[in-house]
Design a protein around this motif. Sequence first.
Motif, PDB file in Angstrom:
ATOM      1  N   THR A  18      -9.727   4.387  -2.373  1.00 35.58           N
ATOM      2  CA  THR A  18      -8.802   3.307  -2.033  1.00 35.58           C
ATOM      3  C   THR A  18      -7.355   3.655  -2.382  1.00 35.58           C
ATOM      4  O   THR A  18      -6.427   3.170  -1.731  1.00 35.58           O
ATOM      5  CB  THR A  18      -9.203   2.002  -2.752  1.00 35.58           C
ATOM      6  OG1 THR A  18      -9.334   2.251  -4.167  1.00 35.58           O
ATOM      7  CG2 THR A  18     -10.501   1.469  -2.201  1.00 35.58           C
ATOM      8  N   GLY A  23      -2.000   3.380   3.480  1.00 35.34           N
ATOM      9  CA  GLY A  23      -1.728   1.966   3.258  1.00 35.34           C
ATOM     10  C   GLY A  23      -0.233   1.789   3.089  1.00 35.34           C
ATOM     11  O   GLY A  23       0.527   2.768   3.132  1.00 35.34           O
ATOM     12  N   ARG A  78       0.045 -13.982   1.276  1.00 33.54           N
ATOM     13  CA  ARG A  78      -0.131 -12.971   2.319  1.00 33.54           C
ATOM     14  C   ARG A  78       1.051 -12.957   3.279  1.00 33.54           C
ATOM     15  O   ARG A  78       1.522 -11.895   3.684  1.00 33.54           O
ATOM     16  CB  ARG A  78      -1.428 -13.228   3.085  1.00 33.54           C
ATOM     17  CG  ARG A  78      -2.675 -12.996   2.254  1.00 33.54           C
ATOM     18  CD  ARG A  78      -3.908 -13.386   3.008  1.00 33.54           C
ATOM     19  NE  ARG A  78      -4.167 -12.484   4.111  1.00 33.54           N
ATOM     20  CZ  ARG A  78      -4.989 -12.768   5.118  1.00 33.54           C
ATOM     21  NH1 ARG A  78      -5.595 -13.924   5.146  1.00 33.54           N
ATOM     22  NH2 ARG A  78      -5.189 -11.877   6.066  1.00 33.54           N
ATOM     23  N   ASN A 121       1.100  -7.264  -1.713  1.00 33.99           N
ATOM     24  CA  ASN A 121       0.502  -6.214  -0.898  1.00 33.99           C
ATOM     25  C   ASN A 121      -0.966  -6.562  -0.635  1.00 33.99           C
ATOM     26  O   ASN A 121      -1.781  -6.535  -1.559  1.00 33.99           O
ATOM     27  CB  ASN A 121       0.614  -4.869  -1.626  1.00 33.99           C
ATOM     28  CG  ASN A 121      -0.011  -3.735  -0.835  1.00 33.99           C
ATOM     29  OD1 ASN A 121      -0.480  -3.902   0.293  1.00 33.99           O
ATOM     30  ND2 ASN A 121      -0.021  -2.553  -1.422  1.00 33.99           N
ATOM     31  N   LYS A 123      -3.451  -4.934   0.688  1.00 37.38           N
ATOM     32  CA  LYS A 123      -4.413  -3.893   0.312  1.00 37.38           C
ATOM     33  C   LYS A 123      -4.614  -3.868  -1.201  1.00 37.38           C
ATOM     34  O   LYS A 123      -5.738  -3.669  -1.676  1.00 37.38           O
ATOM     35  CB  LYS A 123      -3.947  -2.524   0.796  1.00 37.38           C
ATOM     36  CG  LYS A 123      -4.953  -1.415   0.482  1.00 37.38           C
ATOM     37  CD  LYS A 123      -4.490  -0.036   0.919  1.00 37.38           C
ATOM     38  CE  LYS A 123      -5.529   1.012   0.527  1.00 37.38           C
ATOM     39  NZ  LYS A 123      -5.106   2.392   0.864  1.00 37.38           N
ATOM     40  N   ILE A 126      -7.035  -6.599  -2.153  1.00 36.57           N
ATOM     41  CA  ILE A 126      -8.405  -6.251  -1.778  1.00 36.57           C
ATOM     42  C   ILE A 126      -8.985  -5.247  -2.775  1.00 36.57           C
ATOM     43  O   ILE A 126     -10.138  -5.358  -3.203  1.00 36.57           O
ATOM     44  CB  ILE A 126      -8.434  -5.687  -0.343  1.00 36.57           C
ATOM     45  CG1 ILE A 126      -8.095  -6.793   0.659  1.00 36.57           C
ATOM     46  CG2 ILE A 126      -9.801  -5.088  -0.017  1.00 36.57           C
ATOM     47  CD1 ILE A 126      -7.850  -6.295   2.068  1.00 36.57           C
ATOM     48  N   MET A 127      -8.178  -4.245  -3.147  1.00 43.12           N
ATOM     49  CA  MET A 127      -8.624  -3.241  -4.109  1.00 43.12           C
ATOM     50  C   MET A 127      -8.933  -3.875  -5.462  1.00 43.12           C
ATOM     51  O   MET A 127      -9.953  -3.586  -6.093  1.00 43.12           O
ATOM     52  CB  MET A 127      -7.556  -2.157  -4.256  1.00 43.12           C
ATOM     53  CG  MET A 127      -7.382  -1.279  -3.020  1.00 43.12           C
ATOM     54  SD  MET A 127      -5.832  -0.329  -3.037  1.00 43.12           S
ATOM     55  CE  MET A 127      -6.041   0.684  -4.504  1.00 43.12           C
ATOM     56  N   SER A 194       0.232  -1.945  10.097  1.00 42.24           N
ATOM     57  CA  SER A 194      -0.694  -2.332   9.020  1.00 42.24           C
ATOM     58  C   SER A 194      -0.821  -3.848   8.901  1.00 42.24           C
ATOM     59  O   SER A 194      -1.751  -4.343   8.263  1.00 42.24           O
ATOM     60  CB  SER A 194      -0.226  -1.743   7.689  1.00 42.24           C
ATOM     61  OG  SER A 194       0.949  -2.399   7.215  1.00 42.24           O
TER      62      SER A 194
END
Length: 204
Positions: A18, A23, A78, A121, A123, A126-127, A194
């Motif tokens: 990841t 990203g 978001r 961010n 991503k 999510i990570m 993205s």
Amino acid sequence: MTLSLDLLLGFALFALVTSITPGPNNTMLLASGVNFGFNRTIPHMLGITCGFFVLVVAVGFGLGAVFQRYPLLYTILRYVGAAYLLYLAWKIARSGPVGDSGDGEGKPISYLGAAAFQWVNPKAWIMAIGAISTYTPMQGYFTNVLVIAAVFAIINLPSVGVWAACGTLLRNVLKDRRWLRAFNWGMAALLVISLYPLLLESFA
């Protein structure tokens, strides 16, 4: 269940994949390496890693539950992140040429700016949520959260550094103003692309 060696190795692989895959962070680091060189990009790299460490700890200590209870807050976050990402894409697209001194015009993203960006961010969220929900055992939970966050940071820093280093290696190729302009616009376009999953979800 405690954080066993097998679980830790599995998480380390998750953190590597990841962290090193494309990203927003890595796209910006590649562009920063090209425009400003590796040394001037180090604060950006450190900001990403430290900001993400704090984010993982915050998610582990309950912030993720707040967003589950109040999903509107996550939606707002978001869209703030999307707006900031568009701003960063514009800055990359407008970056100046690599000068004879070896430094591009303008300034790279600061440590604090990079750290703050992790909070908007998608991503990174999510990570962080994936790391806590999948790899953090409940027994000894708070200690495990800190271990997960620390291991993620240790793996994340060299992973993002690869992208800055690759950008630095491209500097000689992109000394031509036309090629550099094309590269910067390409990186800006990748950042905008993205955002496609977010836009697709919004208009579905």
